[in-house]
Design a protein around this motif. Structure first.
Motif, PDB file in Angstrom:
ATOM      1  N   ASP A 170     -24.967   5.873  31.330  1.00 36.78           N
ATOM      2  CA  ASP A 170     -23.675   4.822  31.588  1.00 36.78           C
ATOM      3  C   ASP A 170     -23.958   3.949  31.637  1.00 36.78           C
ATOM      4  OD1 ASP A 170     -21.959   6.904  32.193  1.00 36.78           O
ATOM      5  OD2 ASP A 170     -21.737   7.158  33.726  1.00 36.78           O
ATOM      6  N   GLU A 171     -25.488   3.619  31.291  1.00 36.96           N
ATOM      7  CA  GLU A 171     -26.122   1.988  31.305  1.00 36.96           C
ATOM      8  C   GLU A 171     -25.743   1.889  29.163  1.00 36.96           C
ATOM      9  OE1 GLU A 171     -29.976  -0.782  31.254  1.00 36.96           O
ATOM     10  OE2 GLU A 171     -30.453   2.003  31.365  1.00 36.96           O
ATOM     11  N   LEU A 172     -24.901   0.827  28.942  1.00 36.21           N
ATOM     12  CA  LEU A 172     -24.967   0.394  27.581  1.00 36.21           C
ATOM     13  C   LEU A 172     -26.953  -0.958  27.819  1.00 36.21           C
ATOM     14  CD1 LEU A 172     -23.778  -0.309  25.397  1.00 36.21           C
ATOM     15  CD2 LEU A 172     -22.637  -2.242  25.794  1.00 36.21           C
ATOM     16  N   VAL A 173     -27.664  -0.821  26.969  1.00 36.91           N
ATOM     17  CA  VAL A 173     -29.024  -1.471  27.209  1.00 36.91           C
ATOM     18  C   VAL A 173     -29.013  -2.690  26.623  1.00 36.91           C
ATOM     19  CG1 VAL A 173     -31.513  -1.568  26.348  1.00 36.91           C
ATOM     20  CG2 VAL A 173     -29.897   0.698  27.432  1.00 36.91           C
ATOM     21  N   MET A 174     -28.645  -4.036  26.951  1.00 36.70           N
ATOM     22  CA  MET A 174     -28.457  -5.097  26.454  1.00 36.70           C
ATOM     23  C   MET A 174     -29.089  -5.707  25.509  1.00 36.70           C
ATOM     24  SD  MET A 174     -25.017  -5.513  28.406  1.00 36.70           S
ATOM     25  CE  MET A 174     -24.671  -6.956  26.910  1.00 36.70           C
ATOM     26  N   ALA A 175     -30.369  -5.191  25.593  1.00 34.45           N
ATOM     27  CA  ALA A 175     -31.640  -5.487  25.222  1.00 34.45           C
ATOM     28  C   ALA A 175     -31.288  -5.207  23.742  1.00 34.45           C
ATOM     29  CB  ALA A 175     -32.939  -5.418  26.394  1.00 34.45           C
ATOM     30  N   SER A 176     -30.587  -4.546  23.523  1.00 35.87           N
ATOM     31  CA  SER A 176     -30.935  -3.007  22.688  1.00 35.87           C
ATOM     32  C   SER A 176     -30.442  -4.048  21.630  1.00 35.87           C
ATOM     33  CB  SER A 176     -30.797  -2.091  22.475  1.00 35.87           C
ATOM     34  OG  SER A 176     -29.232  -1.905  23.030  1.00 35.87           O
ATOM     35  N   ARG A 177     -29.184  -5.035  21.496  1.00 33.66           N
ATOM     36  CA  ARG A 177     -28.465  -4.987  20.687  1.00 33.66           C
ATOM     37  C   ARG A 177     -28.865  -5.950  19.439  1.00 33.66           C
ATOM     38  NH1 ARG A 177     -26.613 -10.433  20.600  1.00 33.66           N
ATOM     39  NH2 ARG A 177     -24.600 -11.416  19.675  1.00 33.66           N
ATOM     40  N   LYS A 178     -28.158  -5.106  18.356  1.00 36.17           N
ATOM     41  CA  LYS A 178     -28.368  -6.121  17.305  1.00 36.17           C
ATOM     42  C   LYS A 178     -27.109  -6.140  16.572  1.00 36.17           C
ATOM     43  CE  LYS A 178     -32.698  -3.747  16.387  1.00 36.17           C
ATOM     44  NZ  LYS A 178     -33.606  -5.024  15.968  1.00 36.17           N
ATOM     45  N   VAL A 179     -27.456  -7.816  16.044  1.00 38.82           N
ATOM     46  CA  VAL A 179     -25.822  -7.534  14.894  1.00 38.82           C
ATOM     47  C   VAL A 179     -25.880  -7.680  14.150  1.00 38.82           C
ATOM     48  CG1 VAL A 179     -24.203  -9.888  14.094  1.00 38.82           C
ATOM     49  CG2 VAL A 179     -25.186  -9.678  16.722  1.00 38.82           C
ATOM     50  N   ILE A 180     -24.724  -6.293  13.331  1.00 39.65           N
ATOM     51  CA  ILE A 180     -25.282  -5.852  11.912  1.00 39.65           C
ATOM     52  C   ILE A 180     -24.476  -6.891  11.043  1.00 39.65           C
ATOM     53  CG2 ILE A 180     -23.975  -4.155  10.183  1.00 39.65           C
ATOM     54  CD1 ILE A 180     -26.938  -3.700  12.837  1.00 39.65           C
ATOM     55  N   LEU A 181     -23.027  -6.791  11.127  1.00 39.34           N
ATOM     56  CA  LEU A 181     -22.467  -7.927  10.323  1.00 39.34           C
ATOM     57  C   LEU A 181     -21.602  -8.950  11.154  1.00 39.34           C
ATOM     58  CD1 LEU A 181     -20.616  -8.361   7.468  1.00 39.34           C
ATOM     59  CD2 LEU A 181     -18.946  -6.842   8.490  1.00 39.34           C
ATOM     60  N   GLU A 182     -21.869 -10.815  10.151  1.00 34.87           N
ATOM     61  CA  GLU A 182     -21.243 -11.854  10.687  1.00 34.87           C
ATOM     62  C   GLU A 182     -19.124 -12.195   9.788  1.00 34.87           C
ATOM     63  OE1 GLU A 182     -23.528 -14.614  11.848  1.00 34.87           O
ATOM     64  OE2 GLU A 182     -24.562 -13.499  13.175  1.00 34.87           O
ATOM     65  N   ILE A 183     -18.659 -11.876  11.036  1.00 40.69           N
ATOM     66  CA  ILE A 183     -17.756 -12.735   9.894  1.00 40.69           C
ATOM     67  C   ILE A 183     -17.386 -13.914   9.518  1.00 40.69           C
ATOM     68  CG2 ILE A 183     -15.161 -12.142   8.860  1.00 40.69           C
ATOM     69  CD1 ILE A 183     -15.882  -9.509   9.964  1.00 40.69           C
ATOM     70  N   PRO A 184     -17.403 -14.756   9.564  1.00 41.59           N
ATOM     71  CA  PRO A 184     -17.148 -16.916   9.998  1.00 41.59           C
ATOM     72  C   PRO A 184     -15.716 -16.532  10.048  1.00 41.59           C
ATOM     73  CG  PRO A 184     -18.588 -16.465   7.899  1.00 41.59           C
ATOM     74  CD  PRO A 184     -18.596 -14.818   8.470  1.00 41.59           C
ATOM     75  N   THR A 185     -14.380 -16.994  10.646  1.00 43.48           N
ATOM     76  CA  THR A 185     -13.627 -17.184  11.121  1.00 43.48           C
ATOM     77  C   THR A 185     -12.860 -18.821  11.579  1.00 43.48           C
ATOM     78  OG1 THR A 185     -13.573 -17.296  13.888  1.00 43.48           O
ATOM     79  CG2 THR A 185     -13.341 -15.264  12.157  1.00 43.48           C
ATOM     80  N   GLN A 186     -11.183 -19.036  11.950  1.00 37.73           N
ATOM     81  CA  GLN A 186     -11.341 -20.154  12.293  1.00 37.73           C
ATOM     82  C   GLN A 186     -10.976 -20.092  13.909  1.00 37.73           C
ATOM     83  OE1 GLN A 186      -7.676 -21.348  12.713  1.00 37.73           O
ATOM     84  NE2 GLN A 186      -7.197 -19.159  12.434  1.00 37.73           N
ATOM     85  N   ARG A 187     -10.740 -21.053  14.492  1.00 33.92           N
ATOM     86  CA  ARG A 187     -10.525 -20.641  16.170  1.00 33.92           C
ATOM     87  C   ARG A 187      -9.067 -21.271  16.436  1.00 33.92           C
ATOM     88  NH1 ARG A 187     -15.825 -18.574  18.951  1.00 33.92           N
ATOM     89  NH2 ARG A 187     -15.499 -16.386  17.822  1.00 33.92           N
ATOM     90  N   GLU A 188      -8.465 -22.152  15.516  1.00 31.90           N
ATOM     91  CA  GLU A 188      -7.254 -23.668  15.370  1.00 31.90           C
ATOM     92  C   GLU A 188      -6.411 -23.107  15.137  1.00 31.90           C
ATOM     93  OE1 GLU A 188      -8.638 -25.953  12.109  1.00 31.90           O
ATOM     94  OE2 GLU A 188     -10.303 -26.953  12.520  1.00 31.90           O
ATOM     95  N   GLU A 189      -5.936 -21.974  15.262  1.00 38.81           N
ATOM     96  CA  GLU A 189      -4.402 -21.287  15.233  1.00 38.81           C
ATOM     97  C   GLU A 189      -4.992 -19.672  15.642  1.00 38.81           C
ATOM     98  OE1 GLU A 189      -2.181 -22.701  15.522  1.00 38.81           O
ATOM     99  OE2 GLU A 189      -2.327 -24.732  15.375  1.00 38.81           O
TER     100      GLU A 189
END
Length: 944
Positions: A151-170
Motif C-alpha cells: 500500500d506504499e507509493l514509493v515517492m522516491a521512485s518517481r520518473k516523469v515520462i512525458l511533459e505537456i506544456p499548458t496554459q493556466r490563464e483560463e
C-alpha cells in the motif's frame, strides 16, 4: 496497428463440413453469427457501496489482487481493500488545481490528479502511471511513473515520462484517460486546454486569433499538429523512464511541424479511454460545446462517444458530432466571415498554429447527441450532457473471474453519462459498427458517474462524483456492481415503529417486505450497535422489540441470509434520548377534506415536546412554530409532497420546483448556499432581489442555456422544460433572497379564506403544514415534528378514484370515463361529509354508444353500505337534468345530475354506485366527466 478481426487455419473440404460451416458462418455472408444470448434479469445485479463522501473522485484502477485504487482531483490516492472493507489514503501528489487570469483573479480549474493506469507487467515491476497537473509556476501536465509496494507509493521512485506544456490563464479541458495496448504502448487523452467562453460566440468554436487571446483559440492545440493538447497520444514507455515512438502514429517520425506522439488529433474534452482487446480499437467519451444551431456561427452542440480504428483527425474546433461544421468568425470585426469550414479539407491558418496548415480530413463521431432528443439515438434522452465512456466487455479478458458478467454482454461497450446519470450498453456488429443501445440497470440512477472499469474477477467498479463540482459530496462514492448467475442475495427491507424517543423506550423493528428472488427460506439477524462505542446487541427474530435505556445514537442493521448462505444487509439510525415533537394541525371549523373557493375555515396548531414542553403551556413560543397554508395546482402529484426539503419550516408551494430541480441536472452545478461550478441559489436570489423582470428572463435562460453572468462555466440548455416549469424553478431559487426562504409563517391559531390564485384552476389543493424543530440534547441532534393536511378541490376526476369496479377509462381521443354495467362503482376514501348537502355528477348517456343511462346511489363505507342519496334517472341522450349544465363537457360550472344527501357528519369512505337493472352486463351506463361535492348552503360551486 489493430488486430485482424478474425483469424484461423484453412478448412478441409467435404460436404458434411460445408453444411456445418454454413450453419455456423451463415449461408449468404459467410460471417460468424454468434447465437443470441438471453438478457439477464436486472435483479441479478447488485450495486454495493464501498466508500462514500469522497472528495472529487476522478478515476479508478482495479488491481488483480482485488484491491482498488482511485484518485481524487486534489491529489489524493485512495486504496479500497475488499478483504477488510476499508478505504484509506495511501499517497498525496502535489498538484495544481487553479488558474490565475490576466486580471489576477484565481479560480478553480479542471486541473489536478486526472488519470491512473498500471503497467502491463505490474505483477513484476509494480509500476503505476499517473497523469496530473504538476505543482509549480511552470504550467504543464505530466505522465509520471511510480512504484507501488503493497500500500506504499514509493515517492522516491518517481520518473516523469512525458511533459505537456499548458496554459493556466483560463479554464478548461484537461482529459486524462490512459490505457495500455498488448504491445506495451501507452495511450493518453489530453484536452484542448482552451476556454470555450469566447466573446460574441461563447459555446461555439473557440477560434479567437487576436493577439493575447491564445487561451481562447483551440487552433493552437487541438488542430495544431505540433502540439500535444487536444490529442490521443501513443508512446512506448521504457524501463529507464524515457519513451520511444511506436510505428503507425498519425505523422511519421521526422515529419516537419508535427509531433510523432500524436495518434489522434482534433479532440475537445475527451474522457475515459478504453481499448477493445479483440480489435485493438480505441473508445472514449467527449464532452462537446454548449450552444444551439445558429446560421453563420455553427450547429447544435454535441457530445460524442468516439471510436478510433486507426490514426486520424476528429476535427475540433472546425466540426463537431456528425462532421457538422462551424463557420469562420472574425474577432477583429466581430462578425462571421461567411466561410464554413470543410470537413474534408480542414485548414489551420491561425497565427497561433505552429504546425501544418493543411490537416487530415475530419472523422465523424461514433455516437453523437445534443440537449434535446437526437433522432439517431433517441434513447439518449435530453437535458444536460457530459459523455464519459467506459469499457468494452469480453469474457476472454477474465481468466479467473469469480462473478463474470453473462455472455449477453459479449463485445458490448459500456458507456456512461455524467449529467444524465445512466449507464448504456452499446451493441456492435462483427465489424464494430453501431447496431443498437439499451439501458443497463434502468431502474438505477447514478450520481454523476465519472469512471467505470471491470476488475479481474469480473465485477464492474464505478466512481460517482456526486452532486456539486469542485468539492466533496456526501453522495460521491465508489461502488461495485456484481452479477449473480446463480443464487441471488435476498432483498432487504427494514423499518421501525419509532426511530427516536426519550429513554427508556422500546422500538419494534420489522423485516416485512424482505424477500428472496429464488424463493429460499430466510433467516434474520438484527445488530444494534452504539455509534460512540460499546457492545452491540444481536437479535435473531424477524421482528424484534428492542429496549433502549441509554441515550445515544445507534445503528440498527438487519442482515438477511438465505438457505444457501447468501446474505444482504441494510441499516437505519435510532436516536435515543430525545422524544420527537408531536405536532397537530386541526381544522376546527369547516370541512376537513375539501376547500370551497371564497370560504373561510378556522384552524389551530398544537405542539407537545417531552423535553421542551408544549405550545399551550407557553413553554414553546408561537414564533418557533412554522405554519404555512399554500395552494398547489391540479397538476401537482401529491405523492411528491416530501417534508423537510428546506428545513422544518419548508413551504409546500415550492415542492413542484424542488421535484423538477431534483430530476434535472441542476444539482451538478448548484447548491443552496455554496458556490459550485455555478453560483449558489442564495447568490442568484440576492443578485436579482427586487428585479421584477428577472423571473421571466431567468426562466427563458434556464431553457436556452448560456454563460457570461457568473463567470466561465456555461449553463446547459434545458429544452425539455416548459416555460411554466422553468418559471416554478426560478421562483423557488429567487425565494432564497429571504433570510428564511419560505412563505411567511401564519399564526398558530386563526382563520383562512381559500382564494384561488389568479390565473390558476380551482381544481388544485391547499396544503396546510405546521412544523417545530426541538432543541435537541448533548448527544442527540435537533428533531423535527410536522403535520401536513391536504384540502382538495370538491371537483374530483372519476379516473382518480381510490376504488373502482366495472369502469373503463380511455385516452385515445381525449379522456373518457365510463361506468359499465349495473352495480359498477367508484369510491373515495376518508371524505369529511360535515357541511355537505349534495353530490353532483357531470354525466351523459351517449346515444352513439347505446348507453343505457341509470341512477347513481351514494353509499357510505362500502358499495352496499348505508344509502344516503340517489340521483334522478339519467336517460340516453337526454338533455341536461335540472341544475343546468351542458352534457358533462369539461369546463361546465354546474353538474347536470345531482343527489341530495341525508344529513351526515364525520369522515367516511364514499361510494358512488351506478344502477340500471335493465342494462346488459357489458353495456355502458353513462360517461362521467367529474364528481362535485357541494355545501349545504349552495347548490353549486365554481367548476372552472
Amino acid at each position: 496497428m489493430p488486430k485482424p478481426l478474425t483469424s484461423g487455419k484453412p478448412l478441409a473440404a467435404g460436404f458434411r463440413l460445408s453444411l456445418i460451416l454454413a450453419a455456423i458462418w451463415g449461408l449468404s455472408s459467410m460471417k460468424y453469427v454468434r447465437p443470441p444470448a438471453e438478457k439477464p434479469e436486472e435483479n441479478r445485479f447488485t450495486k454495493v457501496v464501498l466508500a462514500e463522501k469522497l472528495d472529487e473522485p476522478m478515476a479508478l484502477l482495479p488491481l488483480d489482487d482485488g484491491r482498488v485504487l482511485f484518485i481524487e482531483r486534489k491529489g489524493t490516492i485512495q486504496r479500497y481493500d475488499p478483504a477488510t472493507g476499508e478505504t484509506k489514503v495511501i499517497a498525496t501528489i502535489p498538484v495544481s488545481t487553479k488558474y490565475t487570469n490576466k486580471e489576477g483573479k484565481t479560480r478553480e480549474a479542471e486541473d489536478g490528479l486526472l488519470g491512473i493506469v498500471q503497467d502491463p507487467k505490474f505483477a513484476e515491476n509494480h509500476w503505476i502511471y499517473l497523469y496530473y497537473s504538476a505543482e509549480g509556476k511552470e504550467p504543464k501536465n505530466v505522465v509520471a511513473r511510480y512504484e507501488l509496494r503493497g500500500d506504499e507509493l514509493v515517492m522516491a521512485s518517481r520518473k516523469v515520462i512525458l511533459e505537456i506544456p499548458t496554459q493556466r490563464e483560463e479554464c478548461c479541458h484537461t482529459g486524462g484517460g490512459m490505457v495500455f495496448d498488448d504491445r506495451g504502448n501507452l495511450h493518453l487523452l489530453t484536452g484542448d486546454n482552451s476556454s470555450p467562453f469566447v466573446p460574441f460566440v461563447s459555446g461555439f468554436a473557440p477560434i479567437d486569433e487576436r493577439p493575447g487571446r491564445e487561451a481562447w483559440d483551440a487552433q493552437k492545440s487541438s488542430s495544431n499538429t505540433n502540439d500535444l493538447r487536444g490529442k490521443l497520444l501513443r508512446i512506448h514507455p521504457e524501463a529507464d523512464g524515457t519513451y520511444t515512438i511506436p510505428d503507425g502514429n498519425l505523422f511519421p517520425k521526422g515529419t516537419p511541424k508535427t509531433r510523432p506522439e500524436i495518434y489522434v488529433m482534433g479532440l475537445r474534452n475527451p474522457w475515459r479511454l478504453s481499448r477493445d482487446s479483440r480489435t485493438g480499437y480505441l473508445y472514449w467519451g467527449e464532452v462537446g460545446p454548449d450552444m444551439r444551431d445558429s446560421v453563420g456561427l455553427g450547429p447544435d452542440g454535441y457530445d460524442e462517444f468516439n471510436q478510433a480504428r486507426e490514426p486520424g483527425n476528429f476535427g475540433w474546433p472546425y466540426v463537431v458530432g456528425n462532421n457538422a461544421a462551424y463557420w469562420d468568425y472574425s474577432y477583429q470585426t466581430g462578425k462571421p466571415t461567411g466561410r464554413r469550414f470543410d470537413p474534408e479539407k480542414p485548414v489551420n491558418d491561425s497565427p497561433n498554429n505552429t504546425g501544418l496548415t493543411e490537416l487530415p480530413p475530419s472523422r465523424k463521431a461514433f455516437i453523437w447527441y445534443s440537449y434535446g432528443p437526437t433522432k439517431e439515438y433517441p434513447l439518449m434522452g435530453s437535458g444536460g450532457r457530459s459523455a464519459v465512456g467506459g469499457p468494452i466487455f469480453h469474457q476472454a479478458d477474465f481468466k479467473k473471474a469469480d462473478r463474470l458478467f453473462p455472455d449477453y454482454y459479449e463485445g458490448k461497450w459500456f458507456i456512461t453519462e455524467f449529467m444524465r446519470g445512466w449507464i448504456m450498453v452499446v451493441t456492435m456488429d462483427e465489424q464494430s459498427n453501431f447496431v443498437s443501445m439499451e439501458r443497463f440497470l434502468p431502474t438505477e440512477r447514478f450520481d454523476s458517474p465519472i469512471d467505470m472499469k471491470f476488475s479481474a474477477n469480473g465485477d464492474l467498479y464505478l466512481l460517482e462524483y456526486g452532486s456539486a463540482w469542485f468539492r466533496g459530496n456526501d453522495n460521491a462514492k465508489l461502488v461495485r456492481i456484481e452479477y449473480n448467475g446463480g443464487n441471488r442475495k435476498p432483498l432487504v427491507q427494514l423499518k421501525a415503529d419509532k426511530t427516536a424517543g426519550a429513554v427508556p423506550f422500546r422500538v419494534t423493528f420489522s423485516s416485512a417486505g424482505s424477500t428472496d428472488l429464488d424463493q429460499d427460506n430466510l433467516s434474520y439477524e438484527w445488530k444494534i450497535s452504539p455509534k460512540a462505542g460499546g457492545t452491540a446487541r444481536t437479535f435473531t427474530t424477524a421482528n424484534p422489540t428492542v429496549p433502549f435505556d441509554k441515550p445515544g445514537l445507534y445503528t440498527a442493521t438487519l442482515t438477511v441470509t438465505d438457505a444457501k448462505g447468501a446474505r444482504n444487509s441494510k441499516s437505519l439510525e435510532i436516536k435515543a434520548g430525545n422524544e420527537p415533537p408531536v405536532v397537530d394541525f386541526a381544522v376546527t371549523k369547516g370541512n376537513k377534506t375539501f376547500f370551497f373557493p371564497g370560504q373561510t375555515f378556522n384552524y389551530a396548531v398544537s405542539v407537545n415536546d417531552r423535553e421542551d414542553g408544549s405550545l399551550a403551556a407557553g413553554k414553546i413560543a408561537p414564533a418557533q412554530v412554522a405554519v404555512t397554508i399554500d395552494y398547489l395546482p391540479e397538476t401537482f402529484d401529491l405523492t411528491n409532497l416530501a417534508s423537510g426539503q428546506r428545513g422544518a419550516d419548508a413551504s409546500a408551494r415550492f415542492a413542484t420546483a424542488q421535484k423538477l430541480i431534483h430530476e434535472s441536472d441542476c444539482k451538478s452545478c448548484h447548491t443552496v448556499d455554496q458556490k459550485s461550478a455555478g453560483p449558489a441559489y442564495k447568490q442568484i436570489a440576492q443578485k436579482y432581489r427586487g428585479d421584477r423582470t428577472a423571473a421571466d428572463r431567468l426562466a427563458r435562460k434556464v431553457i436556452s442555456g448560456g454563460s457570461g453572468v457568473w463567470g466561465d462555466i456555461a449553463m446547459s440548455a434545458h429544452p425539455q422544460l416548459s416555460l411554466e416549469n422553468a418559471g416554478e424553478m426560478v421562483a423557488y431559487i429567487l425565494s432564497f433572497a429571504e433570510d428564511k426562504p419560505t412563505a411567511k409563517s401564519l399564526p398558530v391559531k386563526g382563520s383562512f379564506t381559500t382564494n384561488v390564485p389568479e390565473g390558476q384552476s380551482d381544481r388544485g389543493y391547499y396544503i396546510l403544514r405546521a412544523a417545530y424543530a426541538d432543541k435537541g440534547t448533548r448527544l442527540i441532534p435537533t428533531l423535527t415534528g410536522e403535520k401536513v393536511l391536504v384540502l382538495r378541490s370538491p371537483v374530483l376526476a372519476p379516473e382518480k378514484a381510490d376504488m373502482q369496479k366495472g369502469t373503463e377509462f380511455t385516452t385515445a381521443q381525449g379522456k373518457s370515463f365510463y361506468a359499465v354495467g349495473s352495480d359498477s362503482y367508484i369510491g373515495y376514501r376518508s371524505v369529511d361529509l360535515t357541511g355537505l348537502g349534495r353530490v353532483g355528477f357531470f354525466a351523459q348517456a351517449p346515444a352513439r354508444m347505446k348507453a343505457a343511462g341509470g341512477t347513481v346511489e351514494v353509499h357510505l363505507d362500502s358499495p352496499t353500505g348505508p344509502l344516503v342519496g340517489t340521483t334522478p334517472e339519467l336517460k340516453r341522450a337526454a338533455p341536461p337534468q335540472p341544475g343546468g349544465g351542458n352534457r358533462g363537457v369539461p369546463g361546465r360550472r354546474t353538474p347536470n345530475l345531482i343527489a341530495d344527501l341525508r344529513p351526515t357528519t364525520g369522515i367516511h369512505d364514499v361510494y358512488f354506485v351506478f344502477k340500471n337493472a335493465n342494462a346488459e352486463a357489458t353495456q355502458v351506463l353513462m360517461q362521467l366527466t367529474a364528481v362535485q361535492f357541494m355545501e349545504l348552503e349552495t347548490s353549486s360551486t365554481s367548476g372552472k
